[in-house]
Design an enzyme around this catalytic site. Structure first.
Site, PDB file in Angstrom:
ATOM      1  CD  GLU A  37      -2.751   1.242   2.447  1.00  0.00           C
ATOM      2  OE1 GLU A  37      -2.745   0.329   3.292  1.00  0.00           O
ATOM      3  OE2 GLU A  37      -3.444   2.269   2.522  1.00  0.00           O
ATOM      4  NE  ARG A 275       4.527  -8.577  11.483  1.00  0.00           N
ATOM      5  CZ  ARG A 275       4.224  -7.527  10.720  1.00  0.00           C
ATOM      6  NH1 ARG A 275       3.219  -7.565   9.883  1.00  0.00           N
ATOM      7  NH2 ARG A 275       4.932  -6.418  10.789  1.00  0.00           N
ATOM      8  CE  LYS A 285       3.119   0.025   5.021  1.00  0.00           C
ATOM      9  NZ  LYS A 285       2.448  -0.080   3.722  1.00  0.00           N
TER      10      LYS A 285
HETATM   11  P1  ATP Z   1       2.653  -2.222   7.845  1.00  0.00           P
HETATM   12  O1  ATP Z   1       1.899  -2.895   8.934  1.00  0.00           O
HETATM   13  O2  ATP Z   1       4.054  -1.930   8.153  1.00  0.00           O
HETATM   14  O3  ATP Z   1       1.910  -1.063   7.287  1.00  0.00           O
HETATM   15  P2  ATP Z   1       1.553  -3.768   5.764  1.00  0.00           P
HETATM   16  O4  ATP Z   1       1.494  -5.238   5.707  1.00  0.00           O
HETATM   17  O5  ATP Z   1       0.299  -3.063   6.072  1.00  0.00           O
HETATM   18  O6  ATP Z   1       2.720  -3.328   6.710  1.00  0.00           O
HETATM   19  P3  ATP Z   1       1.739  -3.456   2.972  1.00  0.00           P
HETATM   20  O7  ATP Z   1       2.210  -2.295   2.197  1.00  0.00           O
HETATM   21  O8  ATP Z   1       0.329  -3.834   2.842  1.00  0.00           O
HETATM   22  O9  ATP Z   1       2.117  -3.147   4.455  1.00  0.00           O
HETATM   23  O10 ATP Z   1       2.670  -4.717   2.718  1.00  0.00           O
HETATM   24  C1  ATP Z   1       2.977  -5.223   1.453  1.00  0.00           C
HETATM   25  C2  ATP Z   1       3.346  -6.668   1.576  1.00  0.00           C
HETATM   26  O11 ATP Z   1       4.439  -6.825   2.466  1.00  0.00           O
HETATM   27  C3  ATP Z   1       2.204  -7.491   2.121  1.00  0.00           C
HETATM   28  O12 ATP Z   1       2.042  -8.619   1.279  1.00  0.00           O
HETATM   29  C4  ATP Z   1       2.648  -7.879   3.494  1.00  0.00           C
HETATM   30  O13 ATP Z   1       2.197  -9.145   3.828  1.00  0.00           O
HETATM   31  C5  ATP Z   1       4.163  -7.839   3.399  1.00  0.00           C
HETATM   32  N1  ATP Z   1       4.750  -7.515   4.698  1.00  0.00           N
HETATM   33  C6  ATP Z   1       4.561  -6.404   5.435  1.00  0.00           C
HETATM   34  N2  ATP Z   1       5.219  -6.478   6.598  1.00  0.00           N
HETATM   35  C7  ATP Z   1       5.859  -7.668   6.610  1.00  0.00           C
HETATM   36  C8  ATP Z   1       6.720  -8.340   7.546  1.00  0.00           C
HETATM   37  N3  ATP Z   1       7.048  -7.799   8.724  1.00  0.00           N
HETATM   38  N4  ATP Z   1       7.184  -9.558   7.204  1.00  0.00           N
HETATM   39  C9  ATP Z   1       6.876 -10.115   6.027  1.00  0.00           C
HETATM   40  N5  ATP Z   1       6.085  -9.547   5.103  1.00  0.00           N
HETATM   41  C10 ATP Z   1       5.575  -8.334   5.387  1.00  0.00           C
HETATM   42 MG    MG Z   2      -1.320  -4.011   4.183  1.00  0.00          MG
HETATM   43 MG    MG Z   3      -0.441  -1.831   7.822  1.00  0.00          MG
END
Ligand code: ATP
Ligand code: MG
Ligand code: MG
Length: 574
Positions: A37, A275, A285
């Site tokens: 995102e 994760r 984030k």
């Molecule tokens: P955040 O919680 O930091 O905002 P998010 O998962 O909401 O992270 P996205 O931009 O949606 O952020 O993530 C893109 C991809 O990265 C998703 O497929 C997510 O599963 C993966 N991802 C995010 N954080 C991790 C992590 N700590 N370990 C492995 N994969 C991750």
């Molecule tokens: Mg996400």
């Molecule tokens: Mg998030």
């Protein structure tokens, strides 16, 4: 390179390849996607997902799409789109194949998503709910307690359709209605909370960074994601474990829409992996943004940040991050990976390739009293001990030198083999100035406050390293130094871990209360003269101190600023 180690995702892909599960004309049999995102900067957790998704595409002659999941207009921005593309490329991956860019935006599917929603309404699989947010939350029930059907759940499809069209036309305010799925008649009693009539669309009168003001209703992530996967012919949709409960809806949605003729079968399949949780950092984030916003760090690219731009500026290499991701593997069990694993990968990557240099970080003057003033003798050492082909570097030996403060002890402790002064009729210690001469400590100066301001030595002219006489001297200490006359004075930023607690945000802890106040110490160091030619992003091993990089933002030609990437050994807490 190294053969990728196996993991459960690879096992699934290999068995699907063998069975021809995703065989389709003109398409590779493995298509993955990385779906960020654009609401912030990528972090080390994302790197795990990037290495997994792009790595599968690379290793199985497949394809990995970069897709922006941009359905939250208020939080997203082009700035984030740009940095995410930059970070993926920098990590060494590409969404281009055979001259075609596989770069997608969920917002490009808004019209298709809308048409599919109308279809679901017509088929009785979705309805417009007009309950208040409070009633909706209350009627959802809890885990173990069935929910209550919305009073609007059985409104005629035609009525829902008209309301949905009016929602799109802007006739309602934010929150007045939402579109919800109806997976089955008794879905509100499902033990899986995410099956209880999940929201598909909400009203948001907000400007979108790509579609502008074209829309005032936006699709939810859970609705958008499976459909985007299906539109793009994704085969394996990999996400983190918290989405396991969303899988029944994912499957239901893509199957239902495939039955409706919107996509061809086979439909994509979702698989969940653990994760990355890395000790001494936070990977959210939202929390990283809080550190930027309150000035704890200088920005998203602060070298203390676990963002990709931060790690890059800190001095991490793409290869070291890939190596780290390979080493940690992919599993279905949540756990914590030690920060030492990331630092170890960096050391293993840089040790064979980083040129060596000498730096004195906490300088103390050393005066060679029997060396003539104004004269200089050239000393040299290999650029890299295992790469003679890289040649030698040279630096002058002069009467005044800089050594580390810790290399002199007025009253030595047992086993201390560096500079110690004469005591009574016992001479001072003899040590070798590395790549230079053997010297003997003859005394030292102190200021009025009792601080040692200089160490005095005499040198032995026939003891120079690399000359036959050198072997006549057996000494225990081998001390790094730079000539005071030729040294480059430079700012060196000694970075350390940002948090003192290995799990800064575990169990709802306030991560800001466990910040490491010493995560950055800035020193004025003296470096061997050749360092003036270091260019931004160039990495070195400063002998005995660790790995350093010329800061990509603040280094100027002839005036580099260095960041410590990591020490030579894992010395945290020791
Ligand atoms: P955040 O919680 O930091 O905002 P998010 O998962 O909401 O992270 P996205 O931009 O949606 O952020 O993530 C893109 C991809 O990265 C998703 O497929 C997510 O599963 C993966 N991802 C995010 N954080 C991790 C992590 N700590 N370990 C492995 N994969 C991750
Ligand atoms: Mg996400
Ligand atoms: Mg998030």
């Amino acid at each position: 390179g190294n053969a990728p180690s196996s993991n459960f995702v690879r096992a699934i892909v290999e068995s699907d390849l063998a069975a021809g599960t995703h065989q389709r004309d003109g398409l590779p049999p493995v298509i993955t996607r990385f779906p960020p995102e654009p609401n912030g900067y990528l972090h080390i957790g994302h790197a795990k997902s990037i290495c997994l998704n792009f790595g599968l595409a690379r290793d199985y002659a497949g394809l990995c799409h970069l897709r922006f999941d941009d359905t939250n207009p208020e939080k997203e921005d082009q700035e984030y789109v740009d940095t995410i593309m930059d970070s993926v490329k920098w990590l060494g991956f590409s969404w281009e194949r055979d001259g075609q860019e596989h770069l997608y935006y969920a917002s490009d599917y808004f019209e298709q998503l809308y048409k599919m929603a109308e279809y679901l309404i017509e088929k009785g699989y979705a309805y417009v709910d007009s309950q208040s947010a409070e009633d909706m939350a209350k009627n959802r029930g809890n885990f173990g307690t069935p929910g209550t059907n919305s009073p609007f759940r059985d409104r005629p499809a035609a009525e829902s359709l008209q309301l949905f069209r009016d929602m799109r036309a802007g006739k309602y305010k934010d929150g007045e209605h939402i579109l919800r799925a109806k997976m089955s008649e008794d879905a509100m009693a499902s033990p899986v909370m995410t099956n209880r009539d999940p929201a598909l669309y909400r009203i948001r009168h907000a400007h979108h960074h790509r579609t502008g003001d074209a829309w005032c209703i936006y699709p939810m992530y859970d609705y958008t994601h499976p459909i985007s996967d299906a539109i793009e012919n994704i085969t394996h949709s990999l996400c983190t474990l918290e989405f396991q409960d969303h899988r029944p809806f994912y499957d239901w949605l893509v199957e239902t829409l495939a039955e409706g003729g919107f996509f061809k079968k086979p439909v994509p399949r979702q698989y969940e992996f653990a994760r990355l949780n890395l000790t001494y950092v936070v990977t959210s984030k939202r929390k990283l943004r809080a550190l930027v916003d309150d000035g704890t760090v200088t920005g998203w690219d602060d070298p203390r940040m676990p963002t990709i731009v931060g790690l890059r500026r800190r001095g991490y290499t793409p290869e070291s991050i890939q190596l780290f991701c390979e080493r940690i593997g992919v599993s279905k069990a949540d756990g914590w990976i030690d920060m030492g694993t990331l630092e170890g990968a960096l050391r293993d990557d840089l040790d064979p390739k980083a040129p060596r240099a000498i730096a004195v970080l906490r300088p103390l003057k050393l005066i060679v009293d029997n060396f003539p003033e104004g004269e200089s003798v050239e000393c040299s050492s290999p650029v890299h001990p295992h790469h003679p082909e890289l040649g030698k570097r040279t630096f002058p030996f002069t009467r005044e030198l800089w050594i580390e403060q810790e290399d002199f002890m007025e009253t030595p402790t047992k086993g201390y083999f560096r500079f110690t002064p004469p005591v009574g009729d016992q001479p001072g210690s003899r040590v070798r100035l590395k790549y230079g001469y053997v010297v003997e400590c003859t005394g030292y100066d102190k200021d009025a406050d009792g601080n040692v301001t200089a160490v005095h030595v005499k040198y032995f002219e026939d003891s120079k390293s690399g000359t036959p006489g050198a072997d006549n001297y057996k000494v225990k200490g081998n001390i790094t130094w730079v000539s005071a006359a030729g040294a480059l004075e430079a700012e060196v930023r000694l970075y350390d871990r940002l948090f003192l607690d290995p799990q800064p945000d575990a169990g709802g802890k306030d991560f800001k209360s466990v910040l490491n106040p010493n995560a950055l110490e800035t020193v004025t160091a003296y470096l061997e003269p050749g360092m003036k030619d270091a260019v931004a992003d160039q990495r070195f091993q400063f002998e005995r101190h660790g790995y350093f990089v010329a800061d990509r933002v603040d280094s100027k030609p002839g005036k580099p600023v260095f960041n410590r990437v990591t020490t030579l050994k894992d010395s945290w807490g020791k």
